[in-house]
Write a protein that holds these residues in place. Structure first.
Motif, PDB file in Angstrom:
ATOM      1  N   THR A  21       0.860  -1.182   0.000  1.00  8.50           N
ATOM      2  CA  THR A  21       0.000   0.000   0.000  1.00  8.50           C
ATOM      3  C   THR A  21       0.899   1.235   0.000  1.00  8.50           C
ATOM      4  O   THR A  21       1.630   1.463   0.963  1.00  8.50           O
ATOM      5  CB  THR A  21      -0.909   0.017   1.246  1.00  8.50           C
ATOM      6  N   PRO A  22       0.854   2.023  -1.072  1.00  4.72           N
ATOM      7  CA  PRO A  22       1.725   3.200  -1.123  1.00  4.72           C
ATOM      8  C   PRO A  22       1.223   4.317  -0.210  1.00  4.72           C
ATOM      9  O   PRO A  22       0.020   4.459   0.028  1.00  4.72           O
ATOM     10  CB  PRO A  22       1.652   3.632  -2.582  1.00  4.72           C
ATOM     11  N   LYS A  23       2.154   5.079   0.314  1.00  7.70           N
ATOM     12  CA  LYS A  23       1.840   6.287   1.075  1.00  7.70           C
ATOM     13  C   LYS A  23       2.613   7.417   0.408  1.00  7.70           C
ATOM     14  O   LYS A  23       3.845   7.358   0.302  1.00  7.70           O
ATOM     15  CB  LYS A  23       2.275   6.147   2.533  1.00  7.70           C
ATOM     16  N   TYR A  24       1.916   8.423  -0.056  1.00  4.24           N
ATOM     17  CA  TYR A  24       2.540   9.505  -0.802  1.00  4.24           C
ATOM     18  C   TYR A  24       2.794  10.715   0.077  1.00  4.24           C
ATOM     19  O   TYR A  24       1.966  11.066   0.925  1.00  4.24           O
ATOM     20  CB  TYR A  24       1.662   9.908  -1.990  1.00  4.24           C
ATOM     21  N   ASN A  25       3.931  11.346  -0.132  1.00  4.53           N
ATOM     22  CA  ASN A  25       4.287  12.601   0.533  1.00  4.53           C
ATOM     23  C   ASN A  25       4.601  13.623  -0.538  1.00  4.53           C
ATOM     24  O   ASN A  25       5.338  13.328  -1.480  1.00  4.53           O
ATOM     25  CB  ASN A  25       5.535  12.421   1.417  1.00  4.53           C
ATOM     26  N   ASN A  26       4.070  14.795  -0.392  1.00  4.17           N
ATOM     27  CA  ASN A  26       4.360  15.878  -1.321  1.00  4.17           C
ATOM     28  C   ASN A  26       5.649  16.555  -0.865  1.00  4.17           C
ATOM     29  O   ASN A  26       5.702  17.136   0.211  1.00  4.17           O
ATOM     30  CB  ASN A  26       3.201  16.873  -1.356  1.00  4.17           C
ATOM     31  N   VAL A  27       6.695  16.461  -1.675  1.00  7.52           N
ATOM     32  CA  VAL A  27       8.012  16.992  -1.334  1.00  7.52           C
ATOM     33  C   VAL A  27       8.432  17.968  -2.424  1.00  7.52           C
ATOM     34  O   VAL A  27       8.231  17.701  -3.608  1.00  7.52           O
ATOM     35  CB  VAL A  27       9.045  15.838  -1.233  1.00  7.52           C
ATOM     36  N   GLU A  28       9.004  19.088  -2.034  1.00  7.34           N
ATOM     37  CA  GLU A  28       9.522  20.027  -3.026  1.00  7.34           C
ATOM     38  C   GLU A  28      10.588  19.333  -3.864  1.00  7.34           C
ATOM     39  O   GLU A  28      11.402  18.569  -3.347  1.00  7.34           O
ATOM     40  CB  GLU A  28      10.119  21.257  -2.347  1.00  7.34           C
ATOM     41  N   PHE A  29      10.592  19.595  -5.158  1.00  6.67           N
ATOM     42  CA  PHE A  29      11.492  18.906  -6.079  1.00  6.67           C
ATOM     43  C   PHE A  29      12.946  19.007  -5.627  1.00  6.67           C
ATOM     44  O   PHE A  29      13.691  18.027  -5.697  1.00  6.67           O
ATOM     45  CB  PHE A  29      11.343  19.467  -7.500  1.00  6.67           C
ATOM     46  N   ASN A  30      13.366  20.163  -5.154  1.00  3.32           N
ATOM     47  CA  ASN A  30      14.762  20.352  -4.740  1.00  3.32           C
ATOM     48  C   ASN A  30      15.152  19.507  -3.533  1.00  3.32           C
ATOM     49  O   ASN A  30      16.336  19.355  -3.241  1.00  3.32           O
ATOM     50  CB  ASN A  30      15.041  21.828  -4.441  1.00  3.32           C
ATOM     51  N   ASN A  31      14.164  18.965  -2.817  1.00  4.69           N
ATOM     52  CA  ASN A  31      14.442  18.178  -1.615  1.00  4.69           C
ATOM     53  C   ASN A  31      14.246  16.675  -1.806  1.00  4.69           C
ATOM     54  O   ASN A  31      14.374  15.908  -0.850  1.00  4.69           O
ATOM     55  CB  ASN A  31      13.547  18.646  -0.460  1.00  4.69           C
ATOM     56  N   ILE A  32      13.934  16.252  -3.022  1.00  3.73           N
ATOM     57  CA  ILE A  32      13.613  14.844  -3.256  1.00  3.73           C
ATOM     58  C   ILE A  32      14.752  13.923  -2.819  1.00  3.73           C
ATOM     59  O   ILE A  32      14.551  12.993  -2.051  1.00  3.73           O
ATOM     60  CB  ILE A  32      13.255  14.605  -4.739  1.00  3.73           C
ATOM     61  N   PHE A  33      15.958  14.171  -3.306  1.00  5.62           N
ATOM     62  CA  PHE A  33      17.069  13.280  -2.990  1.00  5.62           C
ATOM     63  C   PHE A  33      17.487  13.394  -1.528  1.00  5.62           C
ATOM     64  O   PHE A  33      17.831  12.405  -0.892  1.00  5.62           O
ATOM     65  CB  PHE A  33      18.252  13.548  -3.922  1.00  5.62           C
ATOM     66  N   GLU A  34      17.427  14.593  -0.987  1.00 12.23           N
ATOM     67  CA  GLU A  34      17.767  14.803   0.418  1.00 12.23           C
ATOM     68  C   GLU A  34      16.825  14.015   1.320  1.00 12.23           C
ATOM     69  O   GLU A  34      17.254  13.412   2.311  1.00 12.23           O
ATOM     70  CB  GLU A  34      17.712  16.296   0.752  1.00 12.23           C
ATOM     71  N   ASN A  35      15.531  13.986   0.988  1.00 10.13           N
ATOM     72  CA  ASN A  35      14.561  13.234   1.781  1.00 10.13           C
ATOM     73  C   ASN A  35      14.886  11.746   1.795  1.00 10.13           C
ATOM     74  O   ASN A  35      14.743  11.091   2.829  1.00 10.13           O
ATOM     75  CB  ASN A  35      13.144  13.444   1.238  1.00 10.13           C
ATOM     76  N   ILE A  36      15.319  11.221   0.678  1.00 10.27           N
ATOM     77  CA  ILE A  36      15.679   9.809   0.625  1.00 10.27           C
ATOM     78  C   ILE A  36      16.933   9.553   1.457  1.00 10.27           C
ATOM     79  O   ILE A  36      16.989   8.595   2.235  1.00 10.27           O
ATOM     80  CB  ILE A  36      15.883   9.348  -0.831  1.00 10.27           C
ATOM     81  N   LEU A  37      17.925  10.413   1.320  1.00  8.06           N
ATOM     82  CA  LEU A  37      19.168  10.242   2.070  1.00  8.06           C
ATOM     83  C   LEU A  37      18.939  10.335   3.581  1.00  8.06           C
ATOM     84  O   LEU A  37      19.636   9.694   4.361  1.00  8.06           O
ATOM     85  CB  LEU A  37      20.208  11.273   1.628  1.00  8.06           C
TER      86      LEU A  37
END
Length: 85
Positions: A21-37
Motif C-alpha cells: 500500500t503506497p503512502k505519498y508525501n508531497n516533497v519540493e522537487f529540490n528536496n527529493i534526494f535529500e529526503n531519501i538520504l
C-alpha cells in the motif's frame, strides 16, 4: 487530495503487484534526494533525469520514459489553428 499522473499510475500498479500500500508525501522537487538520504522517503516518483552526479548517490530504476531534451518554439506566422491541424 489525491495524486494522479503517469508515475503515480505506474507506481500504484507496481504496489498492487507486490501487495503493498503506497503512502505519498508531497516533497519540493529540490528536496527529493535529500529526503531519501535522510530516510524521510523510501523512493522518489517524479520526472527525474538520471545524471552521473545523481547516480553517484542514488540507485535508479530503468528509465520509464526517454524523451530527450525537447523545446517547442512558435514559428513566425504560426497561428494556434495551424498547430492543432
Amino acid at each position: 487530495g489525491s495524486y494522479s499522473g503517469f508515475e503515480i499510475d505506474l507506481f500504484n500498479a507496481i504496489c498492487q503487484d507486490l501487495n503493498l500500500t503506497p503512502k505519498y508525501n508531497n516533497v519540493e522537487f529540490n528536496n527529493i534526494f535529500e529526503n531519501i538520504l535522510k530516510n524521510e522517503s523510501d523512493i522518489a516518483i517524479a520526472g527525474l533525469s538520471i545524471t552521473h552526479k545523481r547516480e553517484e548517490i542514488m540507485d535508479f530504476s530503468h528509465p520509464t520514459l526517454n524523451s530527450g531534451f525537447l523545446l517547442a518554439i512558435k514559428n513566425e506566422g504560426t497561428t494556434f489553428s495551424k498547430v492543432l491541424n
